[in-house]
Each structure stands twice: as structure tokens, then as C-alpha cells.
Design an enzyme around this catalytic site. Structure first.
Site, PDB file in Angstrom:
ATOM      1  N   HIS A  86      -7.501   0.102  -0.804  1.00  0.00           N
ATOM      2  CA  HIS A  86      -6.596  -0.882  -1.393  1.00  0.00           C
ATOM      3  C   HIS A  86      -7.343  -2.199  -1.301  1.00  0.00           C
ATOM      4  O   HIS A  86      -7.275  -2.885  -0.287  1.00  0.00           O
ATOM      5  CB  HIS A  86      -5.250  -0.935  -0.681  1.00  0.00           C
ATOM      6  CG  HIS A  86      -4.213  -1.679  -1.466  1.00  0.00           C
ATOM      7  ND1 HIS A  86      -2.902  -1.720  -1.065  1.00  0.00           N
ATOM      8  CD2 HIS A  86      -4.277  -2.391  -2.617  1.00  0.00           C
ATOM      9  CE1 HIS A  86      -2.201  -2.440  -1.943  1.00  0.00           C
ATOM     10  NE2 HIS A  86      -3.034  -2.863  -2.891  1.00  0.00           N
ATOM     11  N   GLU A 104       1.183   9.264  -6.419  1.00  0.00           N
ATOM     12  CA  GLU A 104       1.852  10.564  -6.394  1.00  0.00           C
ATOM     13  C   GLU A 104       2.677  10.769  -7.662  1.00  0.00           C
ATOM     14  O   GLU A 104       2.626  11.832  -8.288  1.00  0.00           O
ATOM     15  CB  GLU A 104       2.746  10.681  -5.159  1.00  0.00           C
ATOM     16  CG  GLU A 104       1.970  10.819  -3.875  1.00  0.00           C
ATOM     17  CD  GLU A 104       2.817  11.375  -2.758  1.00  0.00           C
ATOM     18  OE1 GLU A 104       2.777  12.612  -2.541  1.00  0.00           O
ATOM     19  OE2 GLU A 104       3.530  10.580  -2.111  1.00  0.00           O
ATOM     20  N   THR A 151       0.825  -1.205   0.000  1.00  0.00           N
ATOM     21  CA  THR A 151       0.000   0.000   0.000  1.00  0.00           C
ATOM     22  C   THR A 151       0.864   1.262   0.000  1.00  0.00           C
ATOM     23  O   THR A 151       0.566   2.227  -0.711  1.00  0.00           O
ATOM     24  CB  THR A 151      -0.960  -0.003   1.209  1.00  0.00           C
ATOM     25  OG1 THR A 151      -1.749  -1.186   1.167  1.00  0.00           O
ATOM     26  CG2 THR A 151      -1.857   1.220   1.209  1.00  0.00           C
TER      27      THR A 151
END
Length: 144
Positions: free
Chosen positions: A77, A50, A42
Site C-alpha cells: 500500500h 477481494e 488498507t
């Protein structure tokens, strides 16, 4: 920020998950992570989102003088991805509020939707930001 940076910008980014982006590599010094399954971590997934957002908007900034920093992450997730799978990140720049950028992001590994959510970034002047970090580091050294 260039005038070409507009809400509605769509971007797609692909990344093949190597072994070293699986959970045991997240914090190699953490015994608990070492015992976990070898699937896309994760923490690495957040970094991938990002990176995709940065790649999408850098052509619309005075990069590298202007850069962006992540300020908020709200992600699920929901499926495990083994190494070797290619993750496709799709994003849309939903809103621009001054220097604040809000993205809708999602990722798919070719079998499952693995994540969906939002990511916020803020446009910074890299030189000014780095000056502040340097000053903060100097304060820390003084107080030690």
C-alpha cells in the site's frame, strides 16, 4: 466451476472512495484509527481487491452455489488516496490449481499506483462451507 474459467482472465473494476472507506471508519471503536488521516484504508483496499476478484470469476462459477473465499493476500500500500478519488483495480488470473486461484492485482487512483501484489482465493461449495461454520458455532456455544 465452468470450463470458461481459464488462466489469463483479465478484469478491471472501478470504485470511487467514499468518506466511510477511510482509515477512521475501519474500526470506529479504535481511538488510534480516529486520529489517523482520512485516506483510503488498507483494510478496505484488501476488501476491494477481494470484491474485484469475485466479480471477475463469478460468471465462470455455478454462483451462488459455488463461491470463493480469500486464503492469502500479499499487497503493498504505497500511496495515500483521499476520498472522492476513483480507484481502478486491474487483475489477472495467473494460475488455477484445482480449486485454488492465484491473481496478480494492482490498483491506481488516477495519480499514483497505490498497490500491487497477489491474492489467492479458493472455490468452495457454499452449502458445505456454511454447514461447517454452523457446526463450529455450535461447538463454541457448548464450550461457553
Amino acid at each position: 466451476m465452468k470450463s470458461t474459467l481459464q488462466s489469463g482472465l483479465d478484469y478491471e473494476f472501478k470504485f470511487t472512495v467514499p468518506d466511510n472507506k477511510t482509515v477512521p471508519y475501519l474500526y470506529p471503536e479504535a481511538e488510534e484509527f480516529q486520529a489517523m488521516p482520512k485516506v483510503f484504508g488498507t483494510g478496505f483496499m484488501v476488501g476491494l481487491f477481494e470484491w474485484a476478484c469475485i466479480k471477475a470469476i463469478n460468471p465462470h462459477l455455478d454462483w451462488p452455489n459455488e463461491q470463493t473465499v480469500g486464503t492469502d493476500v500479499k499487497l503493498s500500500h504505497i500511496a495515500a488516496t483521499p476520498p472522492g478519488f476513483t480507484v481502478t483495480v486491474k487483475l489477472r488470473l495467473e494460475k488455477i490449481d484445482g480449486k485454488r486461484l492465484l491473481f496478480h492485482v494492482e490498483a491506481h487512483d488516477g495519480v499514483d499506483l497505490i498497490s500491487e501484489g497477489t491474492h489467492e482465493r479458493f472455490i468452495i461449495d457454499a452449502a458445505k462451507f456454511n454447514e461447517k461454520v454452523t457446526r463450529k458455532s455450535e461447538i463454541e456455544r457448548i464450550t461457553e
